[in-house]
Design a protein around this motif. Structure first.
Motif, PDB file in Angstrom:
ATOM      1  N   LEU A 442      42.108  42.579  33.564  1.00  0.00           N
ATOM      2  CA  LEU A 442      42.538  43.657  34.508  1.00  0.00           C
ATOM      3  C   LEU A 442      40.998  44.724  34.922  1.00  0.00           C
ATOM      4  O   LEU A 442      40.989  45.043  35.928  1.00  0.00           O
ATOM      5  CB  LEU A 442      43.418  44.648  33.670  1.00  0.00           C
ATOM      6  CG  LEU A 442      44.938  44.283  33.778  1.00  0.00           C
ATOM      7  CD1 LEU A 442      45.804  45.295  32.860  1.00  0.00           C
ATOM      8  CD2 LEU A 442      45.529  44.009  34.963  1.00  0.00           C
ATOM      9  N   ALA A 443      40.304  44.557  33.841  1.00  0.00           N
ATOM     10  CA  ALA A 443      39.043  45.178  34.325  1.00  0.00           C
ATOM     11  C   ALA A 443      37.955  44.544  35.045  1.00  0.00           C
ATOM     12  O   ALA A 443      37.140  44.938  35.703  1.00  0.00           O
ATOM     13  CB  ALA A 443      38.370  45.366  32.748  1.00  0.00           C
ATOM     14  N   SER A 444      38.395  43.085  35.305  1.00  0.00           N
ATOM     15  CA  SER A 444      37.576  42.549  36.252  1.00  0.00           C
ATOM     16  C   SER A 444      38.040  42.781  37.635  1.00  0.00           C
ATOM     17  O   SER A 444      37.579  42.346  38.765  1.00  0.00           O
ATOM     18  CB  SER A 444      37.950  40.979  36.001  1.00  0.00           C
ATOM     19  OG  SER A 444      37.494  40.679  34.618  1.00  0.00           O
ATOM     20  N   HIS A 445      39.122  43.414  38.049  1.00  0.00           N
ATOM     21  CA  HIS A 445      39.653  43.964  39.288  1.00  0.00           C
ATOM     22  C   HIS A 445      38.831  44.967  39.682  1.00  0.00           C
ATOM     23  O   HIS A 445      38.295  45.824  39.192  1.00  0.00           O
ATOM     24  CB  HIS A 445      41.023  44.194  39.101  1.00  0.00           C
ATOM     25  CG  HIS A 445      42.016  44.593  40.438  1.00  0.00           C
ATOM     26  ND1 HIS A 445      41.597  45.448  41.238  1.00  0.00           N
ATOM     27  CD2 HIS A 445      42.627  43.658  40.987  1.00  0.00           C
ATOM     28  CE1 HIS A 445      42.510  45.349  42.381  1.00  0.00           C
ATOM     29  NE2 HIS A 445      43.041  43.974  42.146  1.00  0.00           N
ATOM     30  N   GLY A 600      49.615  32.622  36.408  1.00  0.00           N
ATOM     31  CA  GLY A 600      50.772  33.073  36.693  1.00  0.00           C
ATOM     32  C   GLY A 600      50.887  34.440  36.014  1.00  0.00           C
ATOM     33  O   GLY A 600      51.605  35.486  36.457  1.00  0.00           O
ATOM     34  N   ASN A 601      50.227  34.538  34.758  1.00  0.00           N
ATOM     35  CA  ASN A 601      50.455  35.905  34.002  1.00  0.00           C
ATOM     36  C   ASN A 601      49.605  37.000  34.514  1.00  0.00           C
ATOM     37  O   ASN A 601      49.636  38.119  34.537  1.00  0.00           O
ATOM     38  CB  ASN A 601      50.264  35.665  32.557  1.00  0.00           C
ATOM     39  CG  ASN A 601      51.514  35.151  31.681  1.00  0.00           C
ATOM     40  OD1 ASN A 601      52.312  35.930  31.509  1.00  0.00           O
ATOM     41  ND2 ASN A 601      51.519  33.666  31.728  1.00  0.00           N
ATOM     42  N   VAL A 602      48.316  36.431  35.061  1.00  0.00           N
ATOM     43  CA  VAL A 602      47.503  37.356  35.858  1.00  0.00           C
ATOM     44  C   VAL A 602      48.178  38.126  37.215  1.00  0.00           C
ATOM     45  O   VAL A 602      48.061  39.247  37.347  1.00  0.00           O
ATOM     46  CB  VAL A 602      46.127  36.836  36.206  1.00  0.00           C
ATOM     47  CG1 VAL A 602      45.281  37.648  37.219  1.00  0.00           C
ATOM     48  CG2 VAL A 602      45.348  36.641  35.175  1.00  0.00           C
ATOM     49  N   ARG A 603      48.826  37.396  37.736  1.00  0.00           N
ATOM     50  CA  ARG A 603      49.571  37.709  39.072  1.00  0.00           C
ATOM     51  C   ARG A 603      50.801  38.688  38.544  1.00  0.00           C
ATOM     52  O   ARG A 603      50.831  39.589  39.112  1.00  0.00           O
ATOM     53  CB  ARG A 603      50.036  36.612  40.067  1.00  0.00           C
ATOM     54  CG  ARG A 603      48.980  35.818  40.554  1.00  0.00           C
ATOM     55  CD  ARG A 603      49.646  34.728  41.512  1.00  0.00           C
ATOM     56  NE  ARG A 603      48.444  33.934  42.100  1.00  0.00           N
ATOM     57  CZ  ARG A 603      48.124  34.339  43.397  1.00  0.00           C
ATOM     58  NH1 ARG A 603      48.679  35.505  43.946  1.00  0.00           N
ATOM     59  NH2 ARG A 603      47.246  33.580  44.093  1.00  0.00           N
ATOM     60  N   ARG A 604      51.353  38.461  37.425  1.00  0.00           N
ATOM     61  CA  ARG A 604      52.429  39.009  37.014  1.00  0.00           C
ATOM     62  C   ARG A 604      51.901  40.543  36.593  1.00  0.00           C
ATOM     63  O   ARG A 604      52.618  41.448  37.015  1.00  0.00           O
ATOM     64  CB  ARG A 604      53.108  38.306  35.902  1.00  0.00           C
ATOM     65  CG  ARG A 604      54.307  39.224  35.182  1.00  0.00           C
ATOM     66  CD  ARG A 604      55.066  38.054  34.373  1.00  0.00           C
ATOM     67  NE  ARG A 604      56.107  38.600  33.426  1.00  0.00           N
ATOM     68  CZ  ARG A 604      56.017  39.284  32.226  1.00  0.00           C
ATOM     69  NH1 ARG A 604      54.857  38.675  31.698  1.00  0.00           N
ATOM     70  NH2 ARG A 604      57.056  39.587  31.642  1.00  0.00           N
ATOM     71  N   PHE A 613      46.222  40.785  44.248  1.00  0.00           N
ATOM     72  CA  PHE A 613      45.591  39.627  43.495  1.00  0.00           C
ATOM     73  C   PHE A 613      43.877  39.529  43.798  1.00  0.00           C
ATOM     74  O   PHE A 613      43.725  39.635  45.122  1.00  0.00           O
ATOM     75  CB  PHE A 613      46.272  38.327  43.885  1.00  0.00           C
ATOM     76  CG  PHE A 613      45.489  37.124  43.076  1.00  0.00           C
ATOM     77  CD1 PHE A 613      45.656  36.900  41.732  1.00  0.00           C
ATOM     78  CD2 PHE A 613      44.775  36.307  43.756  1.00  0.00           C
ATOM     79  CE1 PHE A 613      45.196  35.913  41.128  1.00  0.00           C
ATOM     80  CE2 PHE A 613      44.038  35.299  43.209  1.00  0.00           C
ATOM     81  CZ  PHE A 613      44.392  35.074  41.570  1.00  0.00           C
ATOM     82  N   GLU A 614      43.155  39.415  42.856  1.00  0.00           N
ATOM     83  CA  GLU A 614      41.824  39.022  43.081  1.00  0.00           C
ATOM     84  C   GLU A 614      41.214  38.106  42.424  1.00  0.00           C
ATOM     85  O   GLU A 614      41.440  38.149  41.157  1.00  0.00           O
ATOM     86  CB  GLU A 614      40.886  40.537  42.958  1.00  0.00           C
ATOM     87  CG  GLU A 614      40.954  41.596  43.831  1.00  0.00           C
ATOM     88  CD  GLU A 614      40.358  42.686  43.547  1.00  0.00           C
ATOM     89  OE1 GLU A 614      40.351  43.678  44.541  1.00  0.00           O
ATOM     90  OE2 GLU A 614      39.427  42.783  42.605  1.00  0.00           O
ATOM     91  N   PRO A 615      40.616  37.082  42.821  1.00  0.00           N
ATOM     92  CA  PRO A 615      40.255  35.933  42.017  1.00  0.00           C
ATOM     93  C   PRO A 615      39.382  36.031  40.855  1.00  0.00           C
ATOM     94  O   PRO A 615      39.498  35.389  39.954  1.00  0.00           O
ATOM     95  CB  PRO A 615      39.549  34.947  43.183  1.00  0.00           C
ATOM     96  CG  PRO A 615      40.050  35.298  44.360  1.00  0.00           C
ATOM     97  CD  PRO A 615      40.304  36.960  44.377  1.00  0.00           C
ATOM     98  N   GLN A 616      38.492  37.215  40.964  1.00  0.00           N
ATOM     99  CA  GLN A 616      37.760  37.317  39.829  1.00  0.00           C
ATOM    100  C   GLN A 616      38.387  37.570  38.439  1.00  0.00           C
ATOM    101  O   GLN A 616      37.920  37.556  37.392  1.00  0.00           O
ATOM    102  CB  GLN A 616      36.757  38.558  39.920  1.00  0.00           C
ATOM    103  CG  GLN A 616      37.417  39.886  40.326  1.00  0.00           C
ATOM    104  CD  GLN A 616      37.452  40.074  41.886  1.00  0.00           C
ATOM    105  OE1 GLN A 616      37.735  39.385  42.588  1.00  0.00           O
ATOM    106  NE2 GLN A 616      37.176  41.512  42.133  1.00  0.00           N
ATOM    107  N   CYS A 617      39.792  38.149  38.636  1.00  0.00           N
ATOM    108  CA  CYS A 617      40.624  38.213  37.320  1.00  0.00           C
ATOM    109  C   CYS A 617      40.770  36.838  36.589  1.00  0.00           C
ATOM    110  O   CYS A 617      41.071  37.158  35.573  1.00  0.00           O
ATOM    111  CB  CYS A 617      42.078  38.962  37.890  1.00  0.00           C
ATOM    112  SG  CYS A 617      41.671  40.709  38.542  1.00  0.00           S
ATOM    113  N   ILE A 618      40.805  36.023  37.273  1.00  0.00           N
ATOM    114  CA  ILE A 618      40.978  34.553  36.741  1.00  0.00           C
ATOM    115  C   ILE A 618      39.667  34.258  35.974  1.00  0.00           C
ATOM    116  O   ILE A 618      39.759  33.634  34.926  1.00  0.00           O
ATOM    117  CB  ILE A 618      41.406  33.560  37.739  1.00  0.00           C
ATOM    118  CG1 ILE A 618      42.754  33.930  38.670  1.00  0.00           C
ATOM    119  CG2 ILE A 618      41.580  32.034  37.263  1.00  0.00           C
ATOM    120  CD1 ILE A 618      43.984  33.966  37.571  1.00  0.00           C
ATOM    121  N   VAL A 619      38.650  34.417  36.466  1.00  0.00           N
ATOM    122  CA  VAL A 619      37.177  34.110  35.864  1.00  0.00           C
ATOM    123  C   VAL A 619      36.529  35.377  35.068  1.00  0.00           C
ATOM    124  O   VAL A 619      35.546  35.793  35.275  1.00  0.00           O
ATOM    125  CB  VAL A 619      36.237  33.615  36.943  1.00  0.00           C
ATOM    126  CG1 VAL A 619      36.596  32.127  37.393  1.00  0.00           C
ATOM    127  CG2 VAL A 619      36.202  34.343  38.266  1.00  0.00           C
TER     128      VAL A 619
END
Length: 686
Positions: A442-445, A600-604, A613-619
């Motif tokens: 979340l802090a990557s957002h 899936g859980n990041v989007r949730r 949604f921001e892709p940096q939350c995945i990385v």
């Protein structure tokens, strides 16, 4: 327990010590000597018994024997001031002034509250023509004479580590005689030594009201405020002290610690490095630098500083544990040898000892030596458990009270109370449940900032609880029923104001204090628009992860299988209650699901928080930010599923934990409330 063990209990040993004291007071030295030797035969490492033996030997004219007894005592208890005082008396008996002075000086340097040693020094200095030193000793005698004898004796007990003796004596004196600055300060220092800070804060505040220029008390007050996470207040008091003494090392160390608490790690490191210019061999300063570097993600530099601290103090358990606690560090054969040697050294203190145990356990686990690793985890937990005062029934009683007070009707009648700002995102649960991973995601957002495990909810709870001494009928949470809409709004605004010190300006921020799950009713009432995420992990993995973890502060329920299992059950019970009375208010995220389906859980989570949604939350592992928890290095790496079942390496020894967890092994995810819709849905048990 071994039925063949005939050693006396602690209570029996203490009773025998009291009897020996009475014999000494009656000057029955022969009987005291026999009793002391008998106690030593069954408790060889006892501290007071050999001292009594030595005193009795001297009084019976066996001074050489007394000195030999003191040599043995020193091997086991090298910082016991009274042994050096007795050694001085032996040398006085032998008319040897120089070694007598040396012995008494050692005694008072360890323990300033020894009027007998100061008097002997005054006389010896006068006899040897050292008039200035005699005057200094006389001034110490005069200072101690101004303090009630019982308080002096209690202070001497405290300085020698006898916290129980010191506390019982000074409490009894205060009850009989009322407030006294030195007695109140001593009681506060005893609390600090026990790592209990609420009472010391009140005591030292009262001392400073009566004596605002009492600098040692103000310094101790600042240190207590740091422990209570009231870092800005602490810095105000430290600034007052540093104004008159800018080069004081202890004050500068505390100031750096307060800056660390405020997240200003670079400024803290500058102070620490400035301190090293004068004393490059200070292991504690190297350790503090390493902690700050670790938090900033400067891992290689942190490792170097940790290793330097261990080199400077070979038995420094915290330095070795801090390396192990990186989770990514691998110890060398030589470092393993050094840790084992430090553990085998009789003079290694208990705190260093349990740090070394946890470090050795992690090192051996990394090498696949699981049996020996578990032995050290077990020993480390046993040593740590011996110094804490955790009472599970208090936590369980509080849970029952929360359930009794915080009903669905209670919340319905208080709808939309509190401060309506949506800034906070609370991540709750148990430690080692994957909460740091969720925070890092979340802090990557771009709209969210990670702070730390903020203490502010706990501070509000402490205020509401007050000086409550009845765990059977606690003031909190019962007091929630009496608070008005204006009260809850004020509490919410207080929380938002006090947490600004940890923020840099993004619209949303994370409070990742896991223990906040116990106070979700309060959080809902004072911050109804805040988001709440429950980080949950499979019980065996979560509980064993806690048993493997040595926490810097708190989390005292984690140092025993029975305690952690009871706490996990309590957690499930209370979270089920919050789900029932606050449906849809809490999003549950399972660590195993995040590992299996990250996106899936990041989007949730982002949907639940109302964030795009921001892709940096995945990385997330590429995000540069300070992380203070035990998972700091792990969340700087890409996610991996190997960690899910690491506990299975220890399964042969974890039968008692499985038994204690019982139905929690399945019920932890049988049902959950859907955070988006508020409806309950079944979830397959894995």
């Amino acid at each position: 327990m071994d039925p063949s063990d005939t050693r006396p209990t602690a209570a029996a040993a203490n009773s025998e010590v009291a009897r020996i004291r009475a014999l000494m007071k009656a000057q029955d030295f022969s009987a005291a000597l026999a009793a002391g030797e008998a106690l030593l035969a069954v408790v060889p490492g006892h501290r007071d018994a050999p001292l009594f033996v030595a005193i009795a030997q001297r009084c019976l004219g066996r001074t050489t024997d007394a000195l030999e007894t003191l040599v043995t005592l020193q091997q086991h208890h090298p910082r016991f001031s009274r042994l050096y005082e007795e050694r001085g008396r032996c040398y006085v008996e032998m008319r040897q002034a120089s070694p007598a002075i040396e012995a008494f000086l050692t005694a008072v340097n360890l323990n300033h509250a020894l009027p007998g040693s100061w008097r002997m020094l005054e006389g010896l200095y006068r006899m040897t023509g050292q008039t200035d030193n005699a005057a200094t000793a006389a001034s110490h005698v005069a200072t101690l004479q101004k303090i009630p004898p019982e308080v002096v004796t209690a202070t001497a007990f405290f300085m020698d580590g006898d916290l129980d003796g010191a506390e019982s004596l000074v409490r009894a004196w205060l009850l009989k005689n009322g407030d006294h600055i030195e007695a109140m300060r001593l009681l506060a220092r005893i609390g600090i030594a026990r790592r209990i800070y609420d009472d010391p804060e009140l005591l030292l505040a009262a001392v400073l009201e009566r004596a605002p220029d009492y600098r040692p008390a103000r310094q101790e007050y600042a240190s207590v405020l740091i422990e209570l996470h009231r870092h800005q207040e602490a810095r105000r008091h430290l600034g007052q002290l540093l104004k008159d003494d800018p080069d004081n090392r202890a004050l500068r160390m505390l100031d750096a610690a307060a800056l660390v608490g405020l997240g200003e790690h670079e400024r803290a490191i500058d102070i620490y490095r400035g301190l090293l210019l004068g004393t490059p061999g200070d292991a504690d300063v190297h350790l503090s630098i390493a902690h700050a570097l670790k938090t900033l993600g400067e891992t290689a530099e942190a490792i170097s500083a940790y290793r330097q601290a261990a080199m400077l103090r070979p038995e420094f358990g915290d330095a070795y544990w801090s390396l192990a606690n990186l989770k990514t560090y691998r110890f060398t054969d030589e470092e393993l040898r050094q840790m084992r040697a430090a553990l085998e050294t009789p003079t290694t203190g208990d705190v260093d000892r349990y740090h070394l145990c946890f470090a050795l356990a992690k090192a051996l686990e990394d090498r696949g030596e699981y049996g020996e690793s578990f032995h050290y985890y077990e020993l480390g937990n046993r040593l740590k458990h011996a110094e804490i005062r955790y009472r599970p029934e208090i936590t369980e009683g509080n849970t029952r009270q929360q359930i009794k007070v915080c009903t669905a009707e209670f919340f319905a009648s208080r709808k939309d109370w509190g401060a309506l700002q949506p800034d906070p995102i609370f991540i709750v649960g148990l430690p080692r449940s994957g909460s740091t991973l969720l925070e890092q995601i979340l802090a990557s957002h771009s709209q969210v900032e990670g702070t730390q495990e903020l203490p502010n909810v706990q501070q509000i709870v402490a205020t509401l609880r007050g000086r409550d001494t009845d765990p059977g009928d606690p003031r909190y949470p019962r007091i929630l029923e009496r608070l008005t809409a204006a009260d809850f709004q004020q509490l919410g605004e207080q929380y938002l104001t006090d947490t600004r010190a940890y923020r840099v300006g993004r619209p949303f921020f994370i409070d990742k204090n896991p223990n906040n799950f116990r106070h979700l009713g309060l959080i809902h009432l004072m911050l109804p628009a805040a988001k709440i995420i429950d980080a949950r992990r499979e019980p065996m993995a979560c509980c064993f992860g806690n048993l493997k973890q040595l926490f810097a502060n708190g989390q005292e329920f984690t140092y025993g299988i029975s305690e952690i299992a009871r706490y996990y059950h309590t957690y499930l019970e209370l979270m089920r209650h919050w789900d029932r009375v606050l449906p849809g208010r809490i999003l549950r995220v399972y660590h195993e699901d995040v590992v299996e389906d990250l996106e899936g859980n990041v989007r949730r989570m982002l949907d639940f928080c109302g964030l795009a949604f921001e892709p940096q939350c995945i990385v997330f592992h590429e995000t540069r930010r300070s992380v203070r928890t035990a998972s700091s290095e792990q969340v700087r790496q890409a996610i991996y599923r190997e960690g899910l079942d690491q506990w299975r390496h220890f399964e042969p020894w974890l039968g008692p934990l499985k038994d204690a967890l019982g139905d929690a092994l399945s019920s932890y995810r049988e049902q959950e409330y859907d955070g988006e819709s508020g409806s309950q849905r079944s979830v397959p048990v894995r």
